[in-house]
Every structure is written in C-alpha cells, then in structure tokens.
Enzyme design. Structure first.
Site, mmCIF file in Angstrom:
data_model
loop_
_atom_site.group_PDB
_atom_site.id
_atom_site.type_symbol
_atom_site.label_atom_id
_atom_site.label_comp_id
_atom_site.label_asym_id
_atom_site.label_seq_id
_atom_site.Cartn_x
_atom_site.Cartn_y
_atom_site.Cartn_z
ATOM 1 N N ASP A 225 0.791 -1.228 0.000
ATOM 2 C CA ASP A 225 0.000 0.000 0.000
ATOM 3 C C ASP A 225 0.830 1.288 0.000
ATOM 4 O O ASP A 225 0.299 2.359 0.225
ATOM 5 C CB ASP A 225 -0.930 -0.013 1.230
ATOM 6 C CG ASP A 225 -1.982 1.097 1.182
ATOM 7 O OD1 ASP A 225 -2.371 1.480 0.076
ATOM 8 O OD2 ASP A 225 -2.374 1.579 2.244
ATOM 9 N N CYS B 158 -22.539 -8.155 -5.163
ATOM 10 C CA CYS B 158 -23.285 -7.123 -4.431
ATOM 11 C C CYS B 158 -24.783 -7.167 -4.751
ATOM 12 O O CYS B 158 -25.605 -6.704 -3.949
ATOM 13 C CB CYS B 158 -22.744 -5.732 -4.768
ATOM 14 S SG CYS B 158 -21.088 -5.407 -4.106
ATOM 15 N N CYS C 261 -24.019 0.295 1.381
ATOM 16 C CA CYS C 261 -22.809 1.099 1.529
ATOM 17 C C CYS C 261 -22.997 2.494 0.952
ATOM 18 O O CYS C 261 -22.560 3.492 1.548
ATOM 19 C CB CYS C 261 -21.617 0.407 0.885
ATOM 20 S SG CYS C 261 -21.779 0.064 -0.889
ATOM 21 N N CYS D 261 -23.223 6.485 3.314
ATOM 22 C CA CYS D 261 -22.154 7.480 3.239
ATOM 23 C C CYS D 261 -22.634 8.837 3.766
ATOM 24 O O CYS D 261 -23.606 9.396 3.245
ATOM 25 C CB CYS D 261 -21.660 7.629 1.802
ATOM 26 S SG CYS D 261 -20.317 8.833 1.643
ATOM 27 N N CYS E 23 -15.035 12.232 0.397
ATOM 28 C CA CYS E 23 -14.896 11.091 1.305
ATOM 29 C C CYS E 23 -14.253 11.529 2.620
ATOM 30 O O CYS E 23 -13.210 12.187 2.632
ATOM 31 C CB CYS E 23 -14.050 10.012 0.625
ATOM 32 S SG CYS E 23 -13.661 8.602 1.685
ATOM 33 N N CYS F 183 -19.330 2.909 5.248
ATOM 34 C CA CYS F 183 -19.667 2.081 4.085
ATOM 35 C C CYS F 183 -19.184 0.647 4.259
ATOM 36 O O CYS F 183 -19.734 -0.283 3.664
ATOM 37 C CB CYS F 183 -19.114 2.689 2.804
ATOM 38 S SG CYS F 183 -17.313 2.732 2.678
#
Length: 350
Positions: free
Chosen positions: A136, A190, A196, A200, A216, A246
């Site tokens: 990452d 999904c 989700c 938000c 976000c 989410c």
C-alpha cells in the site's frame, strides 16, 4: 514441471498461513485488464483531490508491469483485521472521537511488510526468479489484483469485499518474475444491495463502483491538509481519523470474524477517546500517543483540526472552553477549526 509448480503453490499457501496471513491466492501479473483505464478516468475527472501522487504515478500505477516489467505472477495476501463488534455504535457519544478500525492497533504496513519479505525470500529461493513486495505504499493497484486472484471483489463502495472476511482485509502483494499457476478470479456479488452507498455521510459515491475522494471523510481526515469545505464539517460527526460507515453496514460482514492478530488489537486509547483529551495534544504528546499507529502520519495539526470539527458537532457545552483555547493556535487551520467549533457550540458568542 506443472506438478512441481502446483506443489510449490501449496507450499507458499502453507507458509503464508504459518506467517499469520488469512488468505493467499495467485493472479497473473502481466495479463491485460481494465483497471488502469478506470483509474485514468478517475484522475482525469479530478476525483483524486489533492492526492497529486496519483497523477504523477499514473502510468506506473495503471498495470503491475508498469511498476516492474518482469512481473509475471502476483501472490496476493490478506490479513483479517475485523473488529469484534459493530464499531459504528461508538459514535453515539458525541464527546468522544471515532478512529477508523484499521488504525487502532499497530501500523499494518510494518506488520505485513516483514512477513511479506520472509515469504518472498522463500519464493525467490524456490523459483530462482526475482521478487518484489508491496504494502500500500507503492503505485500498485492491490484491489484489482486481489479480485483477479479471487480474494474477493471491489464492491459498490470500491473497497475489497470478501465472502469470508467481509470488508476487513489488509492486502499485501508479492510480484514474482516466475510463471506460477494462478487462481480463478472472483465475480461481483453485491446484487441489488446499496447499503454502503446509502450509509455514506457525504454522498461520496456518484454512482455504484465509483468514488469521489474529494467528498470522502477518509480522504478529508487523512489526506486533505487545509480547512474543510463547510458542507463536510457537520457531516463528519465525531469521525476524526478515517470513516468506516460504508464498510461496517455491508451485509457480507455477517460472515466475518474478529481478527486474532495481537498487534492489530485495538488499543484502549484508540477506541472512543475523549475529544477534550485529544484537543490538548501538542506535537510531542501527539507523536508519543500515536507512536506505532498509522494516525501518526497526518501530524498533530491536521489531527487536532479533525478533533475540533468533532467538538463543534458534539453539542457538549463543556467542550466550549477547549475550542476557545485553540482559537489562537499557531496553526491557522487549527485556529479556523476552533473558531468554527466555538460558533457551533455557542452561536451567540461574539
């Protein structure tokens, strides 16, 4: 040779498990994919916000071979960091801050990197081919690789989602120049669910499977350095580092289990910490408190800015003196957040 390769893959999985990884699957690293084009459209639309590194590293990030042209196989590892309860209930007390589940224990980058290097050394020794490890921090698209390897799929919230672990998996990748047998990719599961997207707080999803990072709260609390736009300050509630909404509402979490990794266990001071206590942190005490935590990377000023937005949302008049004290903070962004909090807690104040 094929039998030997299959045996090696099973040995790799066994060693990964012994090192504490909860998932290990393989994907082709050099096959074409659409993920790079989706990323380019995301950046072209400006949805990456102030994360300029996404634009400067775009060409390397578009495909694993852009990072390393010798890459042939990706060994994708998952480490479960699932909480032992629904973390969103912690936001019921507005006088306490909310820190994202992933950041409550030791920094996962350091935890995973050492284990990846150990496993990568074994792969290199067995194949005689070069390897590289990623956690990452390099321009590699781990989530599409994880879906291609069959660890899960990118849900409508764009995060990786697993049938075994829900939303709670850290990812690490070993790229190898060796050609190894690969696993079947995972499809999307999904269905018609939009939990989700509906959860938000800032409507950061312009459409399913699309994210506008500029809206976000994870981006705003961690990556964004300046004063927040007014519309998001109230929306953050008590979230002071990251946002799990989410993730936590996903129905697939019913199959998840709590992490048994001791170093990822939440520290007491990272679970619903008092906002007054956090607002009092100076640079030295901030660094000491978050010494081994991912939180440390954003620095005291950005963190206290977030805390002050949460104080402004707390509705707790006892926090008014705390905000007033910071209205003259040397950092102008902190001072601006403090004045906003004072205005929220005492609308009639001069």
């Amino acid at each position: 040779m094929a039998a030997r390769s299959d045996t090696l893959v099973e040995e790799i999985r066994a060693r990964a498990s012994a090192l504490g990884f909860d998932a290990c699957r393989l994907a082709p690293a050099d096959a074409p994919w659409e993920a790079g084009d989706r990323l380019a459209r995301f950046v072209e639309a400006g949805r990456h916000g102030e994360m300029g590194w996404m634009e400067t590293t775009l060409e390397r990030r578009r495909h694993p071979t852009g990072m390393w042209d010798q890459a042939r196989t990706a060994i994708v590892l998952g480490l479960n960091y699932g909480p032992d309860h629904n973390p969103l209930i912690e936001m019921e007390d507005g006088s306490r801050g909310y820190i994202s589940v992933y950041a409550r224990g030791d920094d996962y980058h350091e935890l995973i990197k050492g284990r990846l290097k150990t496993l990568a050394g074994y792969v290199a020794a067995q194949t005689g081919e070069d390897v590289k490890v990623f956690v990452d921090t390099a321009p590699l698209m781990e989530k599409p690789l994880a879906q291609r390897a069959g660890l899960g799929w990118q849900g409508k919230h764009t995060n990786l989602l697993s049938r075994q672990h829900g939303n709670w998996l850290f990812l690490g990748v070993i790229l190898s120049a060796a050609e190894l047998p690969v696993d079947e990719a995972e499809g999307e599961h999904c269905g018609t669910c939009t939990a989700c997207l509906d959860a938000c707080p800032t409507q950061a999803f312009p459409a399913p499977f699309q994210l506008d990072a500029r809206r976000c709260l994870s981006y705003l609390t961690i990556e964004f350095a300046g004063p927040w736009p007014e519309e998001f300050r109230e929306a953050t509630g008590s979230r002071i580092y990251g946002c799990d909404d989410c993730l936590a509402v996903c129905p697939w979490n019913k199959f998840a289990r709590a992490s048994n990794e001791a170093r990822l266990a939440a520290r007491d001071e990272a679970v619903a910490p008092p906002l007054a206590e956090l607002a009092a942190l100076d640079d030295a005490t901030f660094r000491a408190r978050f010494r081994k935590s991912p939180v440390k990377r954003i620095g005291r000023d950005r963190f206290v800015r977030n805390v002050l937005y949460a104080i402004g949302n707390s509705g707790d008049p006892e926090l008014l003196p705390v905000a007033r004290d910071l209205a003259s903070d040397p950092d102008p962004v902190v001072a601006d957040a403090a004045r906003w909090a004072v205005g929220r807690l005492s609308p009639d104040a001069p």
